[in-house]
Write a protein that holds these residues in place. Structure first.
Motif, mmCIF file in Angstrom:
data_model
loop_
_atom_site.group_PDB
_atom_site.id
_atom_site.type_symbol
_atom_site.label_atom_id
_atom_site.label_comp_id
_atom_site.label_asym_id
_atom_site.label_seq_id
_atom_site.Cartn_x
_atom_site.Cartn_y
_atom_site.Cartn_z
ATOM 1 N N GLY A 1 -113.438 -15.584 -67.993
ATOM 2 C CA GLY A 1 -113.991 -16.526 -67.283
ATOM 3 C C GLY A 1 -114.820 -17.688 -68.347
ATOM 4 O O GLY A 1 -115.083 -18.758 -67.884
ATOM 5 N N ALA A 2 -115.036 -17.267 -69.471
ATOM 6 C CA ALA A 2 -115.627 -18.495 -70.424
ATOM 7 C C ALA A 2 -114.820 -19.134 -71.184
ATOM 8 O O ALA A 2 -113.257 -19.155 -70.839
ATOM 9 N N ILE A 3 -115.231 -20.309 -71.702
ATOM 10 C CA ILE A 3 -114.405 -21.058 -72.524
ATOM 11 C C ILE A 3 -114.179 -20.519 -74.154
ATOM 12 O O ILE A 3 -115.220 -20.327 -74.668
ATOM 13 N N ALA A 4 -113.042 -20.613 -74.428
ATOM 14 C CA ALA A 4 -112.623 -20.300 -75.785
ATOM 15 C C ALA A 4 -112.467 -21.237 -76.274
ATOM 16 O O ALA A 4 -111.704 -22.375 -75.910
ATOM 17 N N SER A 5 -112.904 -21.482 -77.865
ATOM 18 C CA SER A 5 -112.853 -22.603 -78.480
ATOM 19 C C SER A 5 -112.062 -22.234 -79.662
ATOM 20 O O SER A 5 -112.773 -21.428 -80.638
ATOM 21 N N GLU B 1 -95.160 -19.682 -78.912
ATOM 22 C CA GLU B 1 -94.617 -20.428 -77.577
ATOM 23 C C GLU B 1 -95.490 -21.402 -77.754
ATOM 24 O O GLU B 1 -96.719 -21.529 -77.833
ATOM 25 N N LEU B 2 -94.846 -22.896 -77.420
ATOM 26 C CA LEU B 2 -95.604 -24.168 -77.474
ATOM 27 C C LEU B 2 -96.627 -24.155 -76.479
ATOM 28 O O LEU B 2 -96.247 -24.073 -75.341
ATOM 29 N N ILE B 3 -97.932 -24.535 -76.556
ATOM 30 C CA ILE B 3 -99.014 -24.765 -75.681
ATOM 31 C C ILE B 3 -98.955 -26.336 -75.344
ATOM 32 O O ILE B 3 -98.969 -26.668 -74.079
ATOM 33 N N ARG C 1 -105.502 -25.450 -67.723
ATOM 34 C CA ARG C 1 -106.846 -24.870 -68.619
ATOM 35 C C ARG C 1 -106.882 -25.237 -69.818
ATOM 36 O O ARG C 1 -107.810 -24.972 -70.567
ATOM 37 N N PHE C 2 -106.253 -25.892 -70.564
ATOM 38 C CA PHE C 2 -106.069 -26.252 -71.883
ATOM 39 C C PHE C 2 -106.387 -27.688 -72.345
ATOM 40 O O PHE C 2 -106.062 -28.515 -71.627
ATOM 41 N N THR C 3 -107.168 -27.852 -73.110
ATOM 42 C CA THR C 3 -107.523 -29.156 -73.716
ATOM 43 C C THR C 3 -107.333 -29.341 -75.137
ATOM 44 O O THR C 3 -107.966 -28.462 -75.672
ATOM 45 N N ILE D 1 -109.818 -23.323 -74.227
ATOM 46 C CA ILE D 1 -109.272 -22.681 -73.085
ATOM 47 C C ILE D 1 -110.383 -22.672 -71.935
ATOM 48 O O ILE D 1 -111.050 -21.709 -72.368
ATOM 49 N N ARG D 2 -110.146 -23.363 -70.896
ATOM 50 C CA ARG D 2 -111.226 -23.013 -69.723
ATOM 51 C C ARG D 2 -110.765 -21.715 -69.005
ATOM 52 O O ARG D 2 -109.639 -21.201 -69.047
ATOM 53 N N ASP D 3 -111.894 -21.103 -68.440
ATOM 54 C CA ASP D 3 -111.668 -20.078 -67.336
ATOM 55 C C ASP D 3 -110.507 -19.032 -68.191
ATOM 56 O O ASP D 3 -109.559 -18.797 -67.587
ATOM 57 N N SER D 4 -111.037 -18.594 -69.428
ATOM 58 C CA SER D 4 -110.281 -17.672 -70.134
ATOM 59 C C SER D 4 -109.889 -16.275 -69.551
ATOM 60 O O SER D 4 -110.627 -15.794 -68.411
#
Lengths: 112, 113
Positions: free
Chosen positions: A16-20, A45-47, A60-62, A76-79
């Motif tokens: 649920g956390a943000i991964a940076s 795998e390409l994101i 969920r990806f920025t 990655i939001r809501d990990s």
């Protein structure tokens, strides 16, 4: 100095956390930037990719690109536990024949 | 699934032998790039083929060679295998000049004993 550098991790975040995830590159002429996800024993795998300064969002990806600082990141939001993998940053260096130069990857673990 | 296929999936060879790895690109893609990925490392560029011609080469010795066929499938050949050649070999296809995003196949895991 390596052309593309990433913290190898491991990086652990709770569900649920943000991964940076961060990546720096050395060639100022680099033009295209890619994030790949690689599960253990599988191929990359390409994101997403990003070409211009600023943010690019996909679900969920920025991806964030700052060419002045030679820095690209992936949020990655809501990990989710299924996001646990190695994340590879890849750069196409100017003048190269479309080859990608990869960092060593950051291992991410999302804890349930 | 990216539509890129590779064969074989696994291979065991002994030092000094030769190996051929194969790759079929995604439909509509005319460019194939080969990468070597050692354990715990990111992929390293070996070479790229665009319309049957080598279009760039990384820092690999001449015993690494390749070719691309008219249907854009490709082969990677490695002669005089060394222990350090043990790695995952990845093929990636792209549309070449128009679109540079590369899509990887499942890879061939090579073990040299």
């Amino acid at each position: 100095q390596k052309e593309v550098e990433q913290n190898s991790g491991p990086l652990s975040v709770p569900e649920g956390a943000i991964a940076s995830l961060n990546c720096t590159y050395s060639d100022r002429g680099s033009q295209s930037f890619f994030w790949y996800r690689q599960y253990s024993g599988k191929s990359p795998e390409l994101i997403m990719f990003i070409y211009s300064n600023g943010d690019k969002e996909d679900g969920r990806f920025t991806a964030q690109l700052n060419k002045a600082s030679q820095y690209v990141s992936l949020l990655i939001r809501d990990s989710q536990p299924s996001d646990s993998a190695t994340y590879l940053c890849a750069v196409r260096i100017a003048g190269s024949a479309r080859q990608l130069t990869f960092g060593s990857g950051t291992q991410l673990t999302v804890l349930p | 699934e990216t539509g890129v296929t590779q064969s074989p999936t696994h291979l065991i060879k002994t030092r000094g032998q030769q190996v051929t790895l194969r790759c079929s690109s995604q439909s509509g893609h005319n460019t194939v790039s080969w990468y070597q990925q050692a354990l715990g490392q990111g992929p390293q560029f070996i070479f790229q083929y665009y319309r049957e011609e080598e279009n760039g080469r990384g820092n690999f010795p001449p015993r690494f060679s390749g070719l691309q066929f008219p249907n854009y499938s490709s082969e990677l050949n490695v002669n005089a295998l060394e222990l350090d050649d043990s790695a995952l070999y990845l093929c990636a296809s792209s549309q070449g000049q128009k679109e540079e995003t590369q899509y990887f196949g499942p890879g061939t895991r090579l073990l040299v004993l």
